[in-house]
Design a protein around this motif. Structure first.
Motif, PDB file in Angstrom:
ATOM      1  N   ALA A  82      46.927 -16.173 -84.585  1.00 31.14           N
ATOM      2  CA  ALA A  82      48.112 -15.358 -84.823  1.00 31.14           C
ATOM      3  C   ALA A  82      49.221 -16.161 -85.481  1.00 31.14           C
ATOM      4  O   ALA A  82      49.867 -15.714 -86.436  1.00 31.14           O
ATOM      5  CB  ALA A  82      48.599 -14.761 -83.506  1.00 31.14           C
ATOM      6  N   ARG A  83      49.459 -17.383 -84.971  1.00 34.58           N
ATOM      7  CA  ARG A  83      50.504 -18.213 -85.569  1.00 34.58           C
ATOM      8  C   ARG A  83      50.155 -18.603 -87.003  1.00 34.58           C
ATOM      9  O   ARG A  83      51.025 -18.675 -87.879  1.00 34.58           O
ATOM     10  CB  ARG A  83      50.724 -19.454 -84.703  1.00 34.58           C
ATOM     11  N   ARG A  84      48.880 -18.855 -87.255  1.00 34.82           N
ATOM     12  CA  ARG A  84      48.444 -19.205 -88.609  1.00 34.82           C
ATOM     13  C   ARG A  84      48.638 -18.023 -89.556  1.00 34.82           C
ATOM     14  O   ARG A  84      49.098 -18.194 -90.703  1.00 34.82           O
ATOM     15  CB  ARG A  84      46.976 -19.623 -88.580  1.00 34.82           C
ATOM     16  N   ALA A  85      48.291 -16.813 -89.115  1.00 35.45           N
ATOM     17  CA  ALA A  85      48.489 -15.631 -89.954  1.00 35.45           C
ATOM     18  C   ALA A  85      49.962 -15.449 -90.288  1.00 35.45           C
ATOM     19  O   ALA A  85      50.336 -15.140 -91.432  1.00 35.45           O
ATOM     20  CB  ALA A  85      47.947 -14.389 -89.240  1.00 35.45           C
ATOM     21  N   HIS A  86      50.839 -15.667 -89.303  1.00 31.83           N
ATOM     22  CA  HIS A  86      52.275 -15.537 -89.543  1.00 31.83           C
ATOM     23  C   HIS A  86      52.763 -16.580 -90.544  1.00 31.83           C
ATOM     24  O   HIS A  86      53.538 -16.266 -91.463  1.00 31.83           O
ATOM     25  CB  HIS A  86      53.036 -15.679 -88.223  1.00 31.83           C
ATOM     26  N   ALA A  87      52.294 -17.801 -90.388  1.00 34.35           N
ATOM     27  CA  ALA A  87      52.713 -18.860 -91.311  1.00 34.35           C
ATOM     28  C   ALA A  87      52.269 -18.569 -92.740  1.00 34.35           C
ATOM     29  O   ALA A  87      53.015 -18.832 -93.701  1.00 34.35           O
ATOM     30  CB  ALA A  87      52.144 -20.199 -90.841  1.00 34.35           C
ATOM     31  N   LEU A  88      51.081 -18.023 -92.920  1.00 33.91           N
ATOM     32  CA  LEU A  88      50.598 -17.704 -94.264  1.00 33.91           C
ATOM     33  C   LEU A  88      51.420 -16.590 -94.889  1.00 33.91           C
ATOM     34  O   LEU A  88      51.717 -16.617 -96.091  1.00 33.91           O
ATOM     35  CB  LEU A  88      49.119 -17.308 -94.198  1.00 33.91           C
ATOM     36  N   ALA A  89      51.796 -15.598 -94.093  1.00 33.88           N
ATOM     37  CA  ALA A  89      52.619 -14.513 -94.622  1.00 33.88           C
ATOM     38  C   ALA A  89      53.992 -15.035 -95.046  1.00 33.88           C
ATOM     39  O   ALA A  89      54.509 -14.672 -96.111  1.00 33.88           O
ATOM     40  CB  ALA A  89      52.767 -13.413 -93.574  1.00 33.88           C
ATOM     41  N   VAL A  90      54.583 -15.903 -94.227  1.00 30.15           N
ATOM     42  CA  VAL A  90      55.888 -16.469 -94.568  1.00 30.15           C
ATOM     43  C   VAL A  90      55.801 -17.293 -95.852  1.00 30.15           C
ATOM     44  O   VAL A  90      56.667 -17.202 -96.734  1.00 30.15           O
ATOM     45  CB  VAL A  90      56.411 -17.330 -93.398  1.00 30.15           C
ATOM     46  N   ALA A  91      54.744 -18.081 -95.984  1.00 26.18           N
ATOM     47  CA  ALA A  91      54.590 -18.935 -97.160  1.00 26.18           C
ATOM     48  C   ALA A  91      54.396 -18.131 -98.442  1.00 26.18           C
ATOM     49  O   ALA A  91      54.742 -18.601 -99.538  1.00 26.18           O
ATOM     50  CB  ALA A  91      53.405 -19.871 -96.957  1.00 26.18           C
ATOM     51  N   ALA A  92      53.854 -16.918 -98.319  1.00 27.62           N
ATOM     52  CA  ALA A  92      53.547 -16.111 -99.512  1.00 27.62           C
ATOM     53  C   ALA A  92      54.644 -15.112 -99.856  1.00 27.62           C
ATOM     54  O   ALA A  92      54.491 -14.328-100.797  1.00 27.62           O
ATOM     55  CB  ALA A  92      52.232 -15.365 -99.294  1.00 27.62           C
ATOM     56  N   ARG A  93      55.757 -15.118 -99.141  1.00 27.43           N
ATOM     57  CA  ARG A  93      56.815 -14.154 -99.414  1.00 27.43           C
ATOM     58  C   ARG A  93      57.298 -14.240-100.856  1.00 27.43           C
ATOM     59  O   ARG A  93      57.520 -15.333-101.377  1.00 27.43           O
ATOM     60  CB  ARG A  93      57.988 -14.368 -98.458  1.00 27.43           C
ATOM     61  N   GLY A  94      57.413 -13.049-101.478  1.00 28.82           N
ATOM     62  CA  GLY A  94      57.873 -12.980-102.852  1.00 28.82           C
ATOM     63  C   GLY A  94      56.785 -13.132-103.885  1.00 28.82           C
ATOM     64  O   GLY A  94      57.042 -13.005-105.088  1.00 28.82           O
ATOM     65  N   ALA A  95      55.539 -13.386-103.428  1.00 31.27           N
ATOM     66  CA  ALA A  95      54.454 -13.621-104.390  1.00 31.27           C
ATOM     67  C   ALA A  95      53.858 -12.338-104.932  1.00 31.27           C
ATOM     68  O   ALA A  95      53.116 -12.367-105.912  1.00 31.27           O
ATOM     69  CB  ALA A  95      53.356 -14.455-103.722  1.00 31.27           C
ATOM     70  N   SER A  96      54.156 -11.197-104.322  1.00 31.89           N
ATOM     71  CA  SER A  96      53.592  -9.939-104.784  1.00 31.89           C
ATOM     72  C   SER A  96      54.548  -8.810-104.435  1.00 31.89           C
ATOM     73  O   SER A  96      55.527  -9.001-103.708  1.00 31.89           O
ATOM     74  CB  SER A  96      52.224  -9.692-104.142  1.00 31.89           C
ATOM     75  N   GLU A  97      54.249  -7.630-104.974  1.00 34.73           N
ATOM     76  CA  GLU A  97      55.040  -6.449-104.648  1.00 34.73           C
ATOM     77  C   GLU A  97      54.958  -6.189-103.148  1.00 34.73           C
ATOM     78  O   GLU A  97      53.866  -6.174-102.575  1.00 34.73           O
ATOM     79  CB  GLU A  97      54.496  -5.240-105.417  1.00 34.73           C
ATOM     80  N   PRO A  98      56.078  -6.018-102.457  1.00 32.42           N
ATOM     81  CA  PRO A  98      56.026  -5.858-101.000  1.00 32.42           C
ATOM     82  C   PRO A  98      55.311  -4.582-100.568  1.00 32.42           C
ATOM     83  O   PRO A  98      55.409  -3.543-101.217  1.00 32.42           O
ATOM     84  CB  PRO A  98      57.494  -5.841-100.585  1.00 32.42           C
ATOM     85  N   VAL A  99      54.594  -4.692 -99.478  1.00 34.99           N
ATOM     86  CA  VAL A  99      53.903  -3.563 -98.868  1.00 34.99           C
ATOM     87  C   VAL A  99      54.837  -2.904 -97.868  1.00 34.99           C
ATOM     88  O   VAL A  99      55.454  -3.579 -97.038  1.00 34.99           O
ATOM     89  CB  VAL A  99      52.621  -4.035 -98.158  1.00 34.99           C
ATOM     90  N   ARG A 100      54.959  -1.596 -97.954  1.00 38.14           N
ATOM     91  CA  ARG A 100      55.780  -0.857 -97.007  1.00 38.14           C
ATOM     92  C   ARG A 100      54.902   0.162 -96.291  1.00 38.14           C
ATOM     93  O   ARG A 100      54.548   1.192 -96.853  1.00 38.14           O
ATOM     94  CB  ARG A 100      56.942  -0.155 -97.725  1.00 38.14           C
TER      95      ARG A 100
END
Length: 480
Positions: A82-100
């Motif tokens: 879970a912590r690894r998944a969160h870290a990957l999402a934080v690191a990739a912020r701004g790399a693609s169109e955001p999902v809503r």
């Protein structure tokens, strides 16, 4: 870990590890056991048993997905993933169109495949006796140069939880069987298979599924038919009216309907394994895909199929959806992400190959609605033409438009009656023209289980297609 209470505790550990730090999170804990027993004539049995247990966690942070998976030894692995998944999402912020994602309701419950005879409890001697008898029957004609028979079983315990409050526990079991005979002679090589070409047939059931397929009697038949094909006339080329049998029609549905209606292909997210789709989002509700005789449905609530479940791998409850209604495209196979981005109806088609893969869009139990009348009555309506069955080869272009299929067998139909056997039959066409030429559908619906590969890295999903025999006019046959 099969027990729901123990799995729930591990799921909660993973959700707690990202609580309050993500817009959304979901957790899938999957334990899978697989048995495969195959035999070839003249060779030792090949028996394999595999077991995996792991956890996959997705989180959404500022509209960006992060995913991590780990084999599961204890609850600490769940928190680590879970912590690894969160870290990957934080690191990739701004790399693609955001999902809503839309506001999600909580859906909780359990599901279990109905099983009469546990295939894992079946003695190995019983399995090998059945396979040996099938090989003896298939190999009886001297022109049969190779034969293979096999059975398989898979048991899965899938546990799901998300930050919206869903908690789900699903226990699946499937069984499968196959026999293939290859004959050589008269300057030719021909193959016959049963009950489904390529990988056999599989259903959500126990050992009773195998027993119900009458393997030995059908093994004898496919061996004899493989030999008969060696001296059968070659099927002609040109244009003809054709009754496509149930097994071949099931693959037609898979390749030119199921994949073409996956929303991720339609919007360009998926292009691996034969590309995107000729259908666009704007076509939903208006595109004439086929004739009024063509209604195609997705319904994972149908029991006993390889595409049966109560919740998909994003926690969406299984429901019946009409994909093509009397020839008009009405719905797609969609996931949370793709439905949210396009405004299309969410149809719950997110599937994954276990804990180590993020869910992607796969078909569920997708079938052509049956019509009226028997196969013989459909041939009588055909009049003059061909009956083709059991897939031998397939090809389809990168937009699911131009296709070519070959079948193991075909028969001339004259005066509404099936006559002489033909070999090397093939047919092709353009998807909406082919389906638009469907004149009638019989009532002989049969269901076939399929494996399907998709994505990069590639993952497998397991689904099913129901198909009746279908009369199609003006089909391109053979190689011009």
């Amino acid at each position: 870990m099969a027990e729901d209470a123990a799995a729930r505790a591990v799921v909660e550990v993973a959700l707690d590890a990202v609580d309050g730090r993500a817009e959304y999170a979901d957790v899938r804990l999957v334990e899978a056991e697989e048995l495969r027993a195959y035999r070839q004539a003249g060779a030792d049995p090949d028996v394999r048993v595999e077991h995996t247990l792991g956890i996959g966690v997705r989180v959404l942070v500022d509209g960006v997905w992060g995913f991590a998976a780990r084999p599961l030894a204890d609850s600490a692995d769940a928190a680590t993933a879970a912590r690894r998944a969160h870290a990957l999402a934080v690191a990739a912020r701004g790399a693609s169109e955001p999902v809503r994602l839309p506001e999600l309701d909580a859906h909780s419950g359990s599901y279990r495949t109905v099983v009469e005879l546990d295939p894992f409890a079946t003695a190995e001697s019983v399995r090998q006796a059945l396979l040996g008898a099938a090989l003896d029957a298939a190999s009886a004609p001297r022109e049969v140069v190779s034969a293979q028979a096999g059975v398989n079983a898979k048991r899965q315990h899938r546990h799901f939880g998300n930050s919206a409050g869903s908690r789900q526990h699903q226990h699946f079991l499937e069984s499968g069987v196959l026999v293939v005979a290859t004959a050589a002679g008269h300057g030719d090589v021909q193959r016959r298979s049963y009950p489904n070409s390529f990988h056999g047939d599989t259903g959500a059931a126990g050992w009773e599924f195998v027993l119900g397929r009458d393997l030995v009697a059908n093994a004898a038949r496919v061996g004899e038919e493989a030999v008969a094909l060696l001296t059968a006339p070659v099927a002609p080329s040109g244009t003809a009216d054709v009754v496509v049998g149930s097994q071949q029609m099931s693959l037609q549905i898979h390749e030119s309907a199921g994949h073409a209606l996956e929303l991720d292909r339609m919007i360009g997210d998926e292009a691996n394994f034969a590309g995107t789709s000729f259908i666009g989002v704007d076509d939903i509700g208006s595109l004439r895909y086929g004739s009024p005789a063509v209604t195609i449905t997705s319904d994972p609530t149908v029991p006993g199929t390889r595409g049966s479940f109560a919740f998909d791998d994003e926690g969406t409850p299984a429901r019946r959806h009409t994909l093509v209604d009397r020839g008009i495209v009405r719905n797609t196979l969609s996931t949370l992400d793709s439905a949210a981005r396009t405004g299309a109806t969410l149809t719950g088609a997110a599937r994954s190959d276990g804990w180590a893969w993020t869910p992607v869009c796969f078909a569920t139990h997708v079938y052509l609605e049956p019509g009226e009348g028997t196969l013989d009555e459909l041939c009588d309506r055909l009049g003059e033409g061909f009956y083709a069955e059991d897939n031998r080869s397939w090809s389809i272009d990168e937009r699911r438009l131009d296709f070519q299929f070959g079948t193991e067998v075909a028969y001339e139909v004259r005066g509404g009656k099936r006559g002489r056997l033909l070999k090397n039959f093939s047919y092709g066409g353009i998807t909406p023209r082919f389906w638009g030429s469907v004149e009638a559908v019989a009532d002989d619906l049969r269901i076939f289980g399929y494996p399907c590969g998709k994505g990069e890295p590639k993952q497998w999903s397991f689904l099913s297609h129901g198909a009746p025999s279908t009369l199609v006019r003006g089909v391109r046959i053979g190689v011009a």
